[in-house]
Design a protein around this motif. Structure first.
Motif, short mmCIF file in Angstrom:
data_model
loop_
_atom_site.label_atom_id
_atom_site.label_comp_id
_atom_site.label_asym_id
_atom_site.label_seq_id
_atom_site.Cartn_x
_atom_site.Cartn_y
_atom_site.Cartn_z
N TRP A 1 0.86 -1.18 0.00
CA TRP A 1 0.00 0.00 0.00
C TRP A 1 0.89 1.23 0.00
O TRP A 1 1.85 1.32 0.78
CB TRP A 1 -0.90 -0.03 1.24
CG TRP A 1 -1.78 1.17 1.43
CD1 TRP A 1 -2.41 1.90 0.47
CD2 TRP A 1 -2.13 1.77 2.68
NE1 TRP A 1 -3.15 2.91 1.04
CE2 TRP A 1 -2.99 2.85 2.39
CE3 TRP A 1 -1.81 1.48 4.01
CZ2 TRP A 1 -3.52 3.66 3.40
CZ3 TRP A 1 -2.34 2.28 4.99
CH2 TRP A 1 -3.18 3.37 4.70
N ALA A 2 0.59 2.16 -0.88
CA ALA A 2 1.31 3.43 -0.94
C ALA A 2 0.31 4.54 -0.64
O ALA A 2 -0.36 5.04 -1.54
CB ALA A 2 1.93 3.63 -2.32
N LEU B 1 5.81 3.49 2.60
CA LEU B 1 5.60 2.48 1.59
C LEU B 1 5.41 1.18 2.35
O LEU B 1 6.34 0.66 2.95
CB LEU B 1 6.83 2.40 0.68
CG LEU B 1 6.87 1.33 -0.40
CD1 LEU B 1 5.85 1.66 -1.48
CD2 LEU B 1 8.26 1.25 -1.00
N GLU C 1 5.83 -5.94 -6.97
CA GLU C 1 4.88 -5.25 -6.11
C GLU C 1 5.54 -4.07 -5.40
O GLU C 1 4.92 -3.01 -5.25
CB GLU C 1 4.32 -6.24 -5.08
CG GLU C 1 3.38 -7.27 -5.70
CD GLU C 1 3.04 -8.40 -4.75
OE1 GLU C 1 3.74 -8.55 -3.72
OE2 GLU C 1 2.10 -9.15 -5.04
N GLU D 1 4.28 -0.25 -5.85
CA GLU D 1 3.88 0.65 -4.76
C GLU D 1 4.77 1.90 -4.71
O GLU D 1 4.29 3.00 -4.45
CB GLU D 1 3.92 -0.09 -3.42
CG GLU D 1 2.95 -1.26 -3.32
CD GLU D 1 1.51 -0.90 -3.59
OE1 GLU D 1 1.13 0.27 -3.36
OE2 GLU D 1 0.74 -1.78 -4.01
N HIS E 1 3.61 4.33 -7.13
CA HIS E 1 2.49 5.09 -6.59
C HIS E 1 2.99 6.26 -5.75
O HIS E 1 2.42 7.35 -5.78
CB HIS E 1 1.60 4.20 -5.71
CG HIS E 1 0.60 3.39 -6.46
ND1 HIS E 1 -0.20 3.89 -7.46
CD2 HIS E 1 0.24 2.07 -6.32
CE1 HIS E 1 -0.99 2.95 -7.92
NE2 HIS E 1 -0.75 1.82 -7.23
#
Length: 203
Positions: A130-131, A143, A157, A161, A164
């Motif tokens: 998730w970013a 991050l 991945e 991220e 992002h």
């Protein structure tokens, strides 16, 4: 998915957490209809001057700190360095625990599930990280990297991220910024158009 003893314990702990205000109801809906695929890229205002374009080459100079699951965070840092080296991007990540530009966090399943407001732990197992928005009150410079997603996808991945964090949004082009079907091999590649999107943001 075969989970380790530690990961199974994490799932049990995650299930004890309250799942209020869920917004993402089902992971398969994300796979088939990725969120934000049409959103425009937006520069990270905190990276201005720290991401620069010189003679068509991307230069990234960020300070960092590793938190959470340090082993997972360190793997993420190594993966970023390796990826950028292999793709002609000049990246200098310098440790600075006092004032980091980037907090690389080895995230627990609970971090991912609650942060993304997913309703069940099972839906979060395949999510690689998730970013958060740069202005997120808790995770703005973070991050988050999961350790429960397939190990073979960790490098892609992590880069996904991090991109992002640079400001790139999802697309459906077969590149790093695509979503994937967790039941199929991850064949995403770094596209010339993705390199250009970074250049367009920071030139």
């Amino acid at each position: 998915m075969n989970l380790s003893r530690t990961q199974r314990a994490e799932v049990r702990e995650c299930k004890r957490q309250p799942m209020s205000a869920c917004q993402l109801k089902d992971l398969q809906k994300l796979v088939n209809n990725p969120a934000g695929t049409e959103k425009p890229d937006v520069v990270n205002p905190y990276y201005r001057g720290k991401v620069a374009i010189r003679a068509g080459v991307i230069h990234i100079n960020l300070t960092y700190v590793l938190t959470g699951n340090i082993n997972r965070a360190d793997i993420g840092l190594k993966d970023l360095r390796s990826f950028f080296r292999d793709h002609g991007i000049v990246a200098n990540f310098t440790a600075n625990p006092i004032k980091p530009d980037l907090r690389i966090h080895g995230a627990s399943l609970t971090d991912i599930v609650i942060g993304l407001k997913i309703c069940t732990c099972e839906e979060g197992l395949y999510i690689g990280g998730w970013a958060p928005n740069p202005d997120h009150p808790t995770w703005g410079n973070a991050l988050l990297l999961s350790s429960t997603s397939p190990r073979s996808s960790w490098k892609i991945e992590t880069v996904h991220e991090f991109f992002h964090k640079l400001g790139l949004k999802h697309r459906r082009l077969g590149g790093i910024m695509d979503y994937i079907d967790p039941n199929k091999p991850d064949r995403r590649k770094f596209l010339p158009s993705e390199r250009q999107r970074i250049i367009d943001l920071y030139k």
